[in-house]
Design an enzyme around this catalytic site. Structure first.
Site, mmCIF file in Angstrom:
data_model
loop_
_atom_site.group_PDB
_atom_site.id
_atom_site.type_symbol
_atom_site.label_atom_id
_atom_site.label_comp_id
_atom_site.label_asym_id
_atom_site.label_seq_id
_atom_site.Cartn_x
_atom_site.Cartn_y
_atom_site.Cartn_z
ATOM 1 N N ARG A 10 4.088 1.251 -26.643
ATOM 2 C CA ARG A 10 3.964 -0.196 -25.356
ATOM 3 C C ARG A 10 4.974 0.884 -23.696
ATOM 4 N NH1 ARG A 10 7.637 -4.291 -22.733
ATOM 5 N NH2 ARG A 10 9.692 -3.436 -24.496
ATOM 6 N N ASN A 20 7.491 6.692 -24.053
ATOM 7 C CA ASN A 20 5.994 6.736 -24.440
ATOM 8 C C ASN A 20 5.052 8.557 -23.851
ATOM 9 O OD1 ASN A 20 6.293 5.513 -27.578
ATOM 10 N ND2 ASN A 20 5.909 4.011 -26.072
ATOM 11 N N SER A 81 6.728 -6.076 -33.970
ATOM 12 C CA SER A 81 6.042 -5.227 -34.545
ATOM 13 C C SER A 81 5.044 -5.713 -35.290
ATOM 14 C CB SER A 81 6.547 -3.888 -35.190
ATOM 15 O OG SER A 81 7.395 -3.503 -34.303
ATOM 16 N N GLN A 106 6.415 4.988 -36.228
ATOM 17 C CA GLN A 106 7.179 4.496 -34.383
ATOM 18 C C GLN A 106 6.744 5.881 -33.968
ATOM 19 O OE1 GLN A 106 7.907 2.120 -33.700
ATOM 20 N NE2 GLN A 106 8.229 0.401 -35.357
ATOM 21 N N ARG A 158 37.381 7.771 -54.304
ATOM 22 C CA ARG A 158 36.413 8.575 -53.565
ATOM 23 C C ARG A 158 35.798 9.821 -54.011
ATOM 24 N NH1 ARG A 158 36.937 8.606 -47.171
ATOM 25 N NH2 ARG A 158 35.300 10.628 -47.069
#
Length: 230
Positions: A10, A20, A81, A106, A158
């Site tokens: 866009r 872009n 999108s 993208q 953990r």
């Protein structure tokens, strides 16, 4: 089997104006993704969907197809999108070129290793899935905030990082790459549907540009990538 490789771009951007077309590591941002798509050996139908004449001209110069300028209703801040992809599918279908699947790339996730797109197409075909989602591995040490913060892992057991396995990692969907059968868009209007598989990207490919800091990180990684290729 035909693959529409769609790159949405866009003209407007609130976070980083003209994102872009911003120069990143010596090229306009969108050029990195166009080049990666055109260099793939998977015979992709590389199309840029944009509402900007300037972006369209640069895309054509790089060798991408820009068969239309995106209608205004698909170029707003609220346009999805999916609506952009469906518009491109409909356009190709009217031309008698309905794709079997769509690879959505993208431009704001410009860091992709050489061979990544071909590897994605091989996995999509071999696994026989309806959707392949590009993800980046993350350690599982996440917390939910609130009055009583809660760990999303067992704090009493953990694991050490070196002991983590594919099943114990978590995977972040960074928006870089999706491969989806066309009928999923046509029936579910979503880039993700049916049988889904994860496509694990290299950790270096995890950048998604939303801020100027992200842009600086992408610049550094793309320069490193360019040097490694040369």
């Amino acid at each position: 089997m035909t693959t529409l490789c769609l790159i949405p771009a866009r003209g407007g951007s609130k976070g980083i104006p003209g994102k872009n077309l911003r120069e990143v590591a010596g090229k306009p941002l969108i050029v990195w993704t166009i080049e990666q798509a055109l260099e793939a050996e998977s015979n992709l139908d590389v199309v840029v969907s944009t509402d900007s004449e300037e972006i369209a001209e640069i895309a054509r110069q790089q060798g991408a197809d820009v068969p239309f300028l995106r209608p205004c209703e698909f170029a707003t801040d609220t346009a999805t999108s999916e609506s952009v992809v469906e518009h491109a599918i409909a356009f190709r279908t009217e031309q008698g070129r309905r794709p079997d699947q769509v690879m959505l790339l993208q431009a704001t996730s410009p860091v992709r290793m050489r061979g990544t797109l071909d590897r994605a197409m091989v996995e999509f075909t071999d696994k026989g899935v309806d959707t392949l989602v590009g993800v980046v591995p993350r350690t599982p040490f996440y917390w939910e905030d609130g009055p009583e913060p809660r760990a999303q892992y067992d704090v009493m057991a953990r694991p050490r990082r070196q002991d983590l396995t594919r099943s114990t990692y978590r995977y972040f969907e960074n928006g870089s790459l999706y491969v989806t059968r066309t009928e999923i868009y046509e029936t579910q209007h979503n880039r993700i549907g049916g049988r889904v598989a994860l496509f694990i990207l290299d950790e270096a490919e995890g950048i998604d540009i939303d801020t100027l800091h992200d842009l600086a990180v992408a610049e550094e990684r793309l320069r490193e990538l360019k040097e490694s290729f040369s």
